[in-house]
Design a protein around this motif. Structure first.
Motif, PDB file in Angstrom:
ATOM      1  N   VAL A 154     -23.738 -59.710  91.150  1.00  0.00           N
ATOM      2  CA  VAL A 154     -24.601 -59.416  92.296  1.00  0.00           C
ATOM      3  C   VAL A 154     -25.751 -58.566  91.775  1.00  0.00           C
ATOM      4  O   VAL A 154     -25.534 -57.491  91.202  1.00  0.00           O
ATOM      5  N   SER A 159     -22.879 -52.932  96.154  1.00  0.00           N
ATOM      6  CA  SER A 159     -21.480 -52.522  96.296  1.00  0.00           C
ATOM      7  C   SER A 159     -20.816 -53.189  97.495  1.00  0.00           C
ATOM      8  O   SER A 159     -19.661 -53.627  97.419  1.00  0.00           O
ATOM      9  N   SER A 194     -21.570 -56.060  98.794  1.00  0.00           N
ATOM     10  CA  SER A 194     -21.353 -57.465  98.464  1.00  0.00           C
ATOM     11  C   SER A 194     -20.146 -57.638  97.556  1.00  0.00           C
ATOM     12  O   SER A 194     -19.362 -58.583  97.714  1.00  0.00           O
ATOM     13  N   LEU A 195     -19.978 -56.743  96.594  1.00  0.00           N
ATOM     14  CA  LEU A 195     -18.814 -56.827  95.702  1.00  0.00           C
ATOM     15  C   LEU A 195     -17.519 -56.618  96.474  1.00  0.00           C
ATOM     16  O   LEU A 195     -16.528 -57.337  96.250  1.00  0.00           O
ATOM     17  N   ARG A 196     -17.517 -55.657  97.383  1.00  0.00           N
ATOM     18  CA  ARG A 196     -16.312 -55.434  98.195  1.00  0.00           C
ATOM     19  C   ARG A 196     -16.027 -56.643  99.064  1.00  0.00           C
ATOM     20  O   ARG A 196     -14.866 -57.059  99.219  1.00  0.00           O
ATOM     21  N   LEU A 224     -16.847 -59.722  98.464  1.00  0.00           N
ATOM     22  CA  LEU A 224     -16.368 -60.824  97.627  1.00  0.00           C
ATOM     23  C   LEU A 224     -14.855 -60.779  97.472  1.00  0.00           C
ATOM     24  O   LEU A 224     -14.188 -61.825  97.436  1.00  0.00           O
ATOM     25  N   LEU A 231     -16.221 -59.475  88.156  1.00  0.00           N
ATOM     26  CA  LEU A 231     -17.335 -59.179  89.045  1.00  0.00           C
ATOM     27  C   LEU A 231     -18.212 -58.092  88.436  1.00  0.00           C
ATOM     28  O   LEU A 231     -17.709 -57.161  87.797  1.00  0.00           O
ATOM     29  N   HIS A 232     -19.523 -58.211  88.652  1.00  0.00           N
ATOM     30  CA  HIS A 232     -20.467 -57.254  88.082  1.00  0.00           C
ATOM     31  C   HIS A 232     -21.542 -56.916  89.106  1.00  0.00           C
ATOM     32  O   HIS A 232     -22.007 -57.791  89.843  1.00  0.00           O
ATOM     33  N   GLY A 233     -21.935 -55.647  89.147  1.00  0.00           N
ATOM     34  CA  GLY A 233     -23.000 -55.208  90.038  1.00  0.00           C
ATOM     35  C   GLY A 233     -24.176 -54.682  89.234  1.00  0.00           C
ATOM     36  O   GLY A 233     -24.000 -53.815  88.361  1.00  0.00           O
ATOM     37  N   GLY A 249     -17.466 -49.466  87.934  1.00  0.00           N
ATOM     38  CA  GLY A 249     -16.490 -49.644  89.002  1.00  0.00           C
ATOM     39  C   GLY A 249     -15.611 -48.431  89.244  1.00  0.00           C
ATOM     40  O   GLY A 249     -15.108 -48.251  90.361  1.00  0.00           O
TER      41      GLY A 249
END
Length: 213
Positions: free
Chosen positions: A105, A165, A167-169, A171, A188-190, A205
């Motif tokens: 993301v 963050s 968007s990662l949560r 996902l 996953l990567h931000g 993370g």
């Protein structure tokens, strides 16, 4: 379809330039992509913003990234309600069909969508509060993020990073994403990029802090 007009001349000219140079010089590679299909190693979810050029940032060629773009690089929560979900469909295809190894993301500075969410949450954008506002309803995804960083000294940038963050949560609410992450098949990567400076920051993370790459 009377409303469909011819392509603007400057785009036609640019196309012919690309066809005569880049495509001609790499014709075998394009033929291979066409016949063998795509095997991207990573999916990138980035903003629609024209200033964010994912392939340029990473020096990528055709076939390397499966890219999905939307306003403010947001991912909604898993919600199989029978409605149209473009972002969710793209995630499903990348993880289940293409079996990408990485899902990134990518947020950015000076994001208009994030600024719109900030204005909406602080009462400065009544037009985005309207039920008929597609942008406003999309930015509702980020409202919980606003509450998390509310009062931060550098609010716009803080909310831009929080959008990553969130968007990662979100996902991880997709069962097939969660399973792939927990099995080690997917990571996953931000990321957040500063458009003006060209700086790239990655999310730790464990600490929740974005640090320069």
């Amino acid at each position: 379809m009377e409303f469909a007009r011819p392509l603007p001349g400057f785009l036609v000219q640019r196309y012919h330039g690309w066809k005569a140079t880049t495509h001609a010089e790499n014709s075998a590679w394009y033929q291979r992509l066409a016949t063998e299909g795509q095997r991207p190693r990573a999916m990138v979810i980035s903003c629609c913003d024209s200033r964010v050029h994912v392939t340029s940032i990473f020096g990528a060629d055709q076939g390397e990234f499966f890219i999905h773009r939307n306003i403010a690089n947001l991912v909604p929560v898993y919600e199989p309600d029978g409605q149209h979900h473009g972002t969710s469909a793209a995630v499903e295809y990348a993880v289940m069909a293409l079996k990408v190894a990485h899902l990134i993301v990518l947020g950015h500075s000076n994001c208009g969508g994030v600024q719109g969410c900030l204005d909406m949450c602080e009462g400065r954008a009544p037009e985005l509060e309207e039920t008929a506002s597609f942008v406003g309803r999309w930015m509702d995804i980020l409202r919980p993020g606003y509450e998390t960083v509310k009062g931060h000294a550098d609010m716009p940038h803080a909310l831009e990073k929080e959008a990553v963050s969130v968007s990662l949560r979100n996902l991880m609410t997709f069962p097939f994403v969660k399973e792939a992450v927990e099995s080690g098949r997917l990571s996953l990567h931000g990321l957040w990029v500063d458009i003006g400076e060209g700086g790239l920051h990655t999310l730790d993370g464990k600490t929740g802090i974005f640090a320069p790459v």
